[in-house]
Design a protein around this motif. Structure first.
Motif, short mmCIF file in Angstrom:
data_model
loop_
_atom_site.label_atom_id
_atom_site.label_comp_id
_atom_site.label_asym_id
_atom_site.label_seq_id
_atom_site.Cartn_x
_atom_site.Cartn_y
_atom_site.Cartn_z
N ASN A 185 0.87 -3.41 14.00
CA ASN A 185 1.28 -2.38 12.95
C ASN A 185 1.97 -2.11 13.46
O ASN A 185 3.43 -1.31 12.89
CB ASN A 185 0.44 -1.54 12.22
N GLY A 201 0.49 -1.23 -0.11
CA GLY A 201 -0.22 0.14 0.08
C GLY A 201 0.84 1.02 0.18
O GLY A 201 1.02 1.69 -1.10
N GLY A 202 1.45 2.09 0.89
CA GLY A 202 2.19 3.03 1.88
C GLY A 202 3.52 2.55 1.56
O GLY A 202 4.51 3.36 1.31
N GLY A 203 3.73 1.55 1.69
CA GLY A 203 5.54 0.60 1.78
C GLY A 203 5.53 1.47 3.13
O GLY A 203 6.68 1.23 3.33
N HIS A 204 5.21 1.52 4.12
CA HIS A 204 5.51 2.39 5.72
C HIS A 204 5.81 1.36 6.39
O HIS A 204 6.31 1.03 7.45
CB HIS A 204 4.38 2.44 6.18
N ASN A 205 5.24 -0.14 6.32
CA ASN A 205 5.18 -1.15 7.50
C ASN A 205 6.96 -1.72 7.96
O ASN A 205 7.66 -2.13 7.08
CB ASN A 205 4.32 -2.16 6.71
N TYR A 242 0.49 -4.65 18.90
CA TYR A 242 -0.29 -3.59 18.22
C TYR A 242 0.31 -4.56 16.21
O TYR A 242 1.64 -4.11 16.98
CB TYR A 242 -0.33 -2.01 18.08
N GLY A 283 -7.39 -10.72 2.09
CA GLY A 283 -7.49 -10.30 0.73
C GLY A 283 -7.19 -8.89 0.39
O GLY A 283 -6.10 -8.66 0.88
N ILE A 314 -0.29 9.44 12.63
CA ILE A 314 0.77 10.66 13.44
C ILE A 314 1.28 11.45 12.01
O ILE A 314 2.75 12.17 12.25
CB ILE A 314 0.82 10.78 14.40
N ASN A 315 1.81 10.45 10.96
CA ASN A 315 2.60 10.62 10.31
C ASN A 315 2.15 10.31 8.75
O ASN A 315 2.12 9.77 8.68
CB ASN A 315 3.37 8.92 10.82
N GLY A 361 0.86 5.25 4.53
CA GLY A 361 -0.77 4.55 4.29
C GLY A 361 -1.51 4.11 4.69
O GLY A 361 -1.93 3.45 5.56
N VAL A 382 -7.84 -4.87 -0.45
CA VAL A 382 -8.40 -4.27 -0.76
C VAL A 382 -8.13 -3.25 -1.53
O VAL A 382 -7.29 -2.55 -1.57
CB VAL A 382 -8.76 -3.62 0.93
N GLY A 441 -2.33 -0.55 4.58
CA GLY A 441 -1.75 -1.20 5.72
C GLY A 441 -2.36 -0.48 7.02
O GLY A 441 -2.29 -1.55 8.55
N LEU A 493 0.33 -1.22 -5.17
CA LEU A 493 -1.28 -0.49 -5.12
C LEU A 493 -0.85 1.59 -5.04
O LEU A 493 -1.65 1.86 -4.87
CB LEU A 493 -1.80 -0.90 -4.21
N PHE A 534 -4.67 4.38 14.51
CA PHE A 534 -4.85 5.33 16.30
C PHE A 534 -4.22 6.20 16.15
O PHE A 534 -2.98 5.81 14.85
CB PHE A 534 -5.08 4.40 17.16
C1 LIG Z 1 7.04 6.24 10.35
C2 LIG Z 1 5.46 5.88 11.08
C3 LIG Z 1 4.89 6.13 11.47
C4 LIG Z 1 3.76 5.51 12.22
N1 LIG Z 1 2.58 5.98 13.01
C5 LIG Z 1 1.22 5.13 13.12
C6 LIG Z 1 0.46 5.80 13.60
O1 LIG Z 1 0.26 6.78 14.24
N2 LIG Z 1 -0.68 5.01 14.08
C7 LIG Z 1 -0.86 3.75 13.77
O2 LIG Z 1 -1.68 3.75 13.82
N3 LIG Z 1 0.44 3.08 12.73
C8 LIG Z 1 1.75 3.63 12.73
N4 LIG Z 1 2.49 3.64 11.94
C9 LIG Z 1 2.21 1.81 11.04
C10 LIG Z 1 0.98 1.55 10.41
O3 LIG Z 1 -0.22 1.68 10.14
C11 LIG Z 1 1.57 0.59 9.45
O4 LIG Z 1 3.26 0.23 9.51
C12 LIG Z 1 1.25 0.14 8.13
O5 LIG Z 1 1.12 -1.06 7.97
C13 LIG Z 1 1.56 1.25 7.04
O6 LIG Z 1 0.64 0.74 6.54
P1 LIG Z 1 1.23 0.73 4.23
O7 LIG Z 1 0.03 0.88 3.22
O8 LIG Z 1 1.72 2.46 4.26
O9 LIG Z 1 2.65 -0.36 4.25
P2 LIG Z 1 2.78 -1.28 3.49
O10 LIG Z 1 3.93 -1.44 3.76
O11 LIG Z 1 2.60 -1.07 1.85
O12 LIG Z 1 1.57 -2.83 4.23
C14 LIG Z 1 2.12 -3.12 4.74
C15 LIG Z 1 1.31 -4.76 4.74
O13 LIG Z 1 -0.47 -4.11 4.87
C16 LIG Z 1 -0.65 -5.42 4.29
N5 LIG Z 1 -1.76 -4.60 3.00
C17 LIG Z 1 -1.21 -2.71 2.59
N6 LIG Z 1 -2.46 -2.90 1.35
C18 LIG Z 1 -3.02 -3.56 1.16
C19 LIG Z 1 -4.25 -3.79 0.63
N7 LIG Z 1 -4.40 -2.91 0.31
N8 LIG Z 1 -5.33 -5.29 0.52
C20 LIG Z 1 -4.81 -6.00 1.68
N9 LIG Z 1 -3.12 -6.39 2.76
C21 LIG Z 1 -2.68 -4.35 2.04
C22 LIG Z 1 -0.14 -5.88 3.14
O14 LIG Z 1 0.58 -7.12 4.22
C23 LIG Z 1 1.03 -4.87 3.79
O15 LIG Z 1 2.34 -6.01 4.01
C24 LIG Z 1 3.34 3.96 11.44
C25 LIG Z 1 4.40 3.58 10.94
C26 LIG Z 1 5.28 4.34 10.09
C27 LIG Z 1 6.60 4.19 10.31
#
Ligand SMILES: Cc1cc2nc3c(=O)[nH]c(=O)nc-3n(C[C@H](O)[C@H](O)[C@H](O)COP(=O)(O)OP(=O)(O)OC[C@H]3O[C@@H](n4cnc5c(N)ncnc54)[C@H](O)[C@@H]3O)c2cc1C
Length: 484
Positions: free
Chosen positions: A430, A85-89, A428, A209, A145-146, A150, A211, A153, A104, A160
């Motif tokens: 994430n 998704g956003g690539g942040h995990n 949590y 699945g 908060i950042n 994405g 989303v 994820g 995505l 939160f």
């Molecule tokens: C700097 C930073 C600050 C953060 N602050 C917070 C915060 O304040 N609150 C909080 O709740 N979390 C926070 N997080 C955690 C964040 O919620 C997770 O890292 C989250 O997974 C990021 O989502 P993403 O789509 O960017 O990640 P991605 O790495 O793209 O996705 C994470 C995982 O989600 C799954 N996924 C992604 N997109 C889909 C989709 N469309 N359908 C199905 N599966 C999918 C995949 O399994 C993937 O490996 C923070 C993370 C970072 C790095």
């Protein structure tokens, strides 16, 4: 185009013929990137620079049709599949080594219906994309908060941030989602359609699945909120944390206050002699009536003798980006996290000891402030189970050079171990790094794990979606299809 070799979910590999690749490329509205081709490195590069994996091929999806084609291809050949998704995990499961990656991140549309107070969001959107569109109407849904995180994820794990004590988790505001299942079929998940799937995706991560669209409930927020930072010298950190825990216990739901401990960055409102020294920062946001907000933050402003206090009226969308400069992409990161019901005296001592030996100037410990509306939702209402938690510790261990890996990871693990006696045992999902799969069952999901495993068995019996904090399908929990 030549044939390529792609890893499969059973640990083997298959060859995808040039004909199959041509057919896929022709069917996609977005694109296919192979190693060395345009977009390949951009798509496989994620927030955490510790992750350096090379998929055999990357689909850069433009819409649900591309997602369906990709999932069907992966299911047909049993390909190892990762979803970005956003690539942040932090765990880096968005990218797979040698498999097929579904990117995505180019699907970023946000559509707001201000009358109905609803937003429809594509899965590559960042928090800033959603906030910008909703704030045009003075609306918002709780996010993190950042702002570069994405939406996808974050939502699938729970989500939160500053608004959650008032309006709940991000998943508590999810109305529906379009999901491409492991069978390659697009279904709508909501309270009335596929309710089991809807329950599972509200905290169960990417297990069920892909989303392709999220629908959120929106609330009036701002555009001005009362928000900002209060920076204290580390010498008074113990006294400030004592007051902090007392004040947040009786704060209104509109107010959220996180505590951050780190070396002071060179912020313009801090005197130069403070830069690089340890500080305790209270980060506050009151997203309600401004007069009530000024009253609610007053006791926090009265704590001790701060070095700086920049709490005041601010645009909500700007406040949502306040921590972006500290949380930039491209650094090496290792996180450890615990949940707490209270901040015990012993825990405060543990935290302060750890901050005295920060292994790099970028390392920090966040104490997130939960409670309020989050905790008024029953444990079994959504897959996210941690409804008794008031504080979440996130040890953000960040550094630049691979030569610092061992020292920084050791510091994070030591703090995690020392804080464990005060924690709930929950985590949590994430905030979990890639080496914590043993915490998924009891730590991340606890009482909700078995139900998640049953939903997994229904929607993804082969565990195609295993690049995540994996829930094994119920029938195969002890079987051959467990996660890698
Ligand atoms: C700097 C930073 C600050 C953060 N602050 C917070 C915060 O304040 N609150 C909080 O709740 N979390 C926070 N997080 C955690 C964040 O919620 C997770 O890292 C989250 O997974 C990021 O989502 P993403 O789509 O960017 O990640 P991605 O790495 O793209 O996705 C994470 C995982 O989600 C799954 N996924 C992604 N997109 C889909 C989709 N469309 N359908 C199905 N599966 C999918 C995949 O399994 C993937 O490996 C923070 C993370 C970072 C790095």
């Amino acid at each position: 185009m030549a044939a390529i070799v792609v890893k499969t979910i059973d640990g083997k590999s298959v060859s995808l013929s040039s004909g199959a690749l041509d057919a896929l490329r022709g069917a996609l509205r977005g694109g296919l990137s192979l190693p060395g081709e345009a977009g390949y490195d951009e798509a496989r590069t994620i927030w955490n620079a510790m992750i350096d994996k090379r998929p055999a091929a990357i689909v850069r999806a433009a819409g649900a049709s591309d997602v369906i084609q990709t999932v069907r291809l992966a299911a047909q050949h049993g390909l190892l599949l990762s979803v970005r998704g956003g690539g942040h995990n932090i765990a880096g499961n968005a990218v797979c080594e040698g498999g097929l990656m579904l990117d995505l991140s180019r699907m970023v549309s946000v559509w707001v219906d201000p009358g109905e107070r609803r937003a429809r969001v594509e899965p590559g959107a960042r928090l800033a994309d959603l906030d910008r569109e909703t704030q045009a109407f003075g609306l918002a849904t709780p996010l993190g908060i950042n702002s570069t995180t994405g939406v996808a994820g974050l939502t699938l794990g729970g989500g939160f941030g500053w608004l959650s004590r008032k309006h709940g988790l991000t998943v508590d505001n999810l109305v529906s989602a379009d999901v491409v299942t492991a069978a390659g079929e697009l279904v709508r998940a909501s309270e009335s359609e596929h309710p089991d799937l809807f329950w599972a995706i509200r905290g169960g991560g990417g297990n069920f699945g892909v989303v392709t669209s999220f629908e959120f409930r929106l609330h009036p927020v701002g555009p001005q909120v009362i928000a900002g930072l209060i920076v204290h010298p580390f010498s008074s950190a113990k006294q400030v944390l004592n007051e902090y825990r007392r004040l947040v216990a009786k704060a209104p739901d509109e107010l959220c206050c996180w505590a951050v401990m780190r070396k002071a960055p060179p912020l313009p409102f801090l005197p130069p002699e403070v830069h690089g020294t340890e500080v305790l920062v209270l980060a506050l946001c009151h997203a309600g009536d401004p007069v009530a907000g000024q009253k609610a933050v007053a006791p926090f402003k009265a704590i001790g003798k701060p070095i700086a206090d920049v709490v005041g009226p601010a645009p909500y969308s700007t406040w949502q980006m306040a921590f972006d400069p500290l949380l930039t992409a491209g650094q090496r990161n290792y996180w450890k996290s615990h949940d707490f019901v209270e901040l015990a005296d012993g825990l405060i001592d543990v935290l302060l000891n750890a901050i005295r030996s920060l292994p790099s100037p970028q390392c920090e410990v966040f104490i997130g402030n939960l409670g309020g509306a989050i905790n008024r939702v029953p444990v079994e209402a959504t897959a996210y189970p941690h409804r008794d938690v008031h504080f979440v510790m996130n040890v953000h261990t960040r550094w630049s050079s691979p030569s610092e890996d061992a020292g920084c990871i050791k510091w994070a693990r030591a703090l995690y171990d020392a804080a464990a006696p005060f924690a709930t045992g929950g985590v949590y999902v994430n905030f979990m790094p890639d080496d914590e799969s043993q915490r998924v069952r009891s730590g991340a999901y606890g009482p909700n794990y078995e139900r998640l495993a049953r939903v997994k068995a229904k929607y993804d019996p082969r565990n195609l979606f295993r690049m995540n904090q994996n829930v094994a399908p119920a029938a195969t929990t002890k079987g051959a299809l467990a996660a890698p």
